[in-house]
Design a protein around this motif. Sequence first.
Motif, PDB file in Angstrom:
ATOM      1  N   LEU A 119      -9.756   1.620   2.505  1.00  0.00           N
ATOM      2  CA  LEU A 119     -11.719   0.859   2.898  1.00  0.00           C
ATOM      3  C   LEU A 119     -10.285   0.852   4.426  1.00  0.00           C
ATOM      4  O   LEU A 119      -9.253   0.266   4.272  1.00  0.00           O
ATOM      5  CB  LEU A 119     -11.925   0.269   2.883  1.00  0.00           C
ATOM      6  CG  LEU A 119     -12.882   0.425   2.348  1.00  0.00           C
ATOM      7  CD1 LEU A 119     -13.933  -0.318   1.207  1.00  0.00           C
ATOM      8  CD2 LEU A 119     -13.882   1.399   2.305  1.00  0.00           C
TER       9      LEU A 119
ATOM     10  N   PRO B 278     -13.784  -4.011   7.095  1.00  0.00           N
ATOM     11  CA  PRO B 278     -14.359  -2.974   6.201  1.00  0.00           C
ATOM     12  C   PRO B 278     -15.880  -3.255   6.978  1.00  0.00           C
ATOM     13  O   PRO B 278     -16.039  -4.217   6.998  1.00  0.00           O
ATOM     14  CB  PRO B 278     -14.116  -3.364   5.023  1.00  0.00           C
ATOM     15  CG  PRO B 278     -13.514  -3.959   4.719  1.00  0.00           C
ATOM     16  CD  PRO B 278     -12.937  -4.595   5.982  1.00  0.00           C
ATOM     17  N   ASP B 279     -16.458  -1.693   6.683  1.00  0.00           N
ATOM     18  CA  ASP B 279     -17.834  -2.054   7.185  1.00  0.00           C
ATOM     19  C   ASP B 279     -18.309  -2.436   6.072  1.00  0.00           C
ATOM     20  O   ASP B 279     -19.088  -1.952   5.514  1.00  0.00           O
ATOM     21  CB  ASP B 279     -18.508  -1.032   7.798  1.00  0.00           C
ATOM     22  CG  ASP B 279     -19.623  -0.777   8.640  1.00  0.00           C
ATOM     23  OD1 ASP B 279     -20.086  -2.214   8.377  1.00  0.00           O
ATOM     24  OD2 ASP B 279     -20.320  -0.044   8.836  1.00  0.00           O
TER      25      ASP B 279
ATOM     26  N   GLY C 290     -15.554  -4.661   0.726  1.00  0.00           N
ATOM     27  CA  GLY C 290     -14.435  -4.821   0.329  1.00  0.00           C
ATOM     28  C   GLY C 290     -13.632  -5.477   0.536  1.00  0.00           C
ATOM     29  O   GLY C 290     -13.184  -6.242   1.352  1.00  0.00           O
TER      30      GLY C 290
ATOM     31  N   GLU D 170      -9.342  -5.311   1.503  1.00  0.00           N
ATOM     32  CA  GLU D 170      -9.496  -4.863   3.071  1.00  0.00           C
ATOM     33  C   GLU D 170      -9.983  -6.747   3.874  1.00  0.00           C
ATOM     34  O   GLU D 170      -9.388  -6.314   5.543  1.00  0.00           O
ATOM     35  CB  GLU D 170     -10.536  -3.839   3.082  1.00  0.00           C
ATOM     36  CG  GLU D 170      -9.771  -2.415   3.143  1.00  0.00           C
ATOM     37  CD  GLU D 170      -9.924  -2.685   1.552  1.00  0.00           C
ATOM     38  OE1 GLU D 170      -9.359  -1.660   0.635  1.00  0.00           O
ATOM     39  OE2 GLU D 170     -11.061  -2.954   1.356  1.00  0.00           O
TER      40      GLU D 170
ATOM     41  N   SER E  41      -2.604   0.867   6.701  1.00  0.00           N
ATOM     42  CA  SER E  41      -4.067   1.500   6.709  1.00  0.00           C
ATOM     43  C   SER E  41      -4.585   2.146   6.377  1.00  0.00           C
ATOM     44  O   SER E  41      -3.138   3.413   7.108  1.00  0.00           O
ATOM     45  CB  SER E  41      -4.624  -0.043   6.953  1.00  0.00           C
ATOM     46  OG  SER E  41      -5.831   0.400   6.703  1.00  0.00           O
TER      47      SER E  41
ATOM     48  N   SER F  64      -8.881   1.470  11.165  1.00  0.00           N
ATOM     49  CA  SER F  64      -8.799   0.241  11.392  1.00  0.00           C
ATOM     50  C   SER F  64      -9.040  -0.225  12.887  1.00  0.00           C
ATOM     51  O   SER F  64      -7.997   0.590  14.119  1.00  0.00           O
ATOM     52  CB  SER F  64      -7.042  -0.537  10.713  1.00  0.00           C
ATOM     53  OG  SER F  64      -7.463   0.302   9.131  1.00  0.00           O
TER      54      SER F  64
ATOM     55  N   GLY G 197     -11.659   5.516   5.778  1.00  0.00           N
ATOM     56  CA  GLY G 197     -10.574   5.800   4.585  1.00  0.00           C
ATOM     57  C   GLY G 197     -11.185   6.078   3.277  1.00  0.00           C
ATOM     58  O   GLY G 197     -12.251   7.323   3.385  1.00  0.00           O
TER      59      GLY G 197
END
Length: 373
Positions: free
Chosen positions: A11, A15-16, A19, A22, A43, A47, A61
């Motif tokens: 991710l 993260p959206d 997560g 993350e 990552s 990111s 991701g």
Amino acid sequence: MKVLMNAGPWLPVPPDGYGGIENIVATLVPPLRELGVEVVLASVGSSTLEVDELVSVFPEGQFRQLQRPYNQVNGVVPAHQHAVVRAVRERPDIDLVHDHVEAAGLATLAALGRDDPPVLHTLHWDLHKHPELYGTFDGGGRVWVNGVSADQVSRAPEALRAHTVGHVHLATPLAEGADRRRPPDKGGHVVILGRVTPGKGQDVGARLAHRYGFDVVLAGPVGPYHSPEDLAAVSTSDNPDVAYYREKVGPYVDGERVRWLGTVRPPGRDDLVASARAVLAPLRWSEPGGTFVVEALALGTPVVGISLGCLPELVDHGRTGFLTADEEELPDLLEAAAKLDPAESMREAATRFTPAVMAARYLELYRTVLASA
């Protein structure tokens, strides 16, 4: 000090939505940089966390790949780790690697030579997993590990525990200045946060809600599905969390007494938690870190749960929540939690669970690892 922070390929950071690891990395890096640490983030390309440099192989991701057959996806982590190793080998300016990639990160970095940078590998998960790796691990005096709670470290196999330099409790940006905010107005609902999975016990909370007449909201993904609509569009799935939801949790979800919202993103998630009379944790497993606990306390919401894993380290029984070994006591404790002062939880979070506190502790561990290596 320059640290390569390996967050993995699954991710973006941050993260959206959901997560866990993350989000932890996204919380840790800014205060580390304020302390003067330069951070090279390994990552994915999407990111957006502000760092000194980004190392990536995948533009996005790869989390959804986890649902595919193993022989189709077993190159994802090696591709990412190969980029990490290449960065470590080609750059003389990396002082330390802080690794967060489960199992493969530990094994890959331990296989490097004695002249390569030392490694701190953070254990975010249940240490009963991977017994053949953890039970025989040898870091060669260069690779060390830390836990996210004392309870988690105490359960590690002896070989892994011998490489432990301590534990660091998780943190949340919500804790910054929490003691200076006005305590929230409370509603009547209870929230269970996190991925819907047997260890989190959402079925227990849903069953108790119907039996004892309280409203519970489930906020978290089911497998890779982040909304009821996404899950409803899938007729069959081999994902065990999907099977758990459909067989054990879904029958209780009626849209009134029990609701499943899927992944709830800030600020909606924060409003949901802050207005809850309690966050419920009907655990069936030893929770290693408990991000949901520190977030709830920072928002002025007490935590009521089963006294497993890290919860006794994070919850001050009778002041910031209540813990029990008996799930049938949870409804009475939810009633008692409504009488607790939300300001106490917020003060606790502002003292113990800020990103600055976590970063200072990790900086201590970095120095310990560098001295040991």
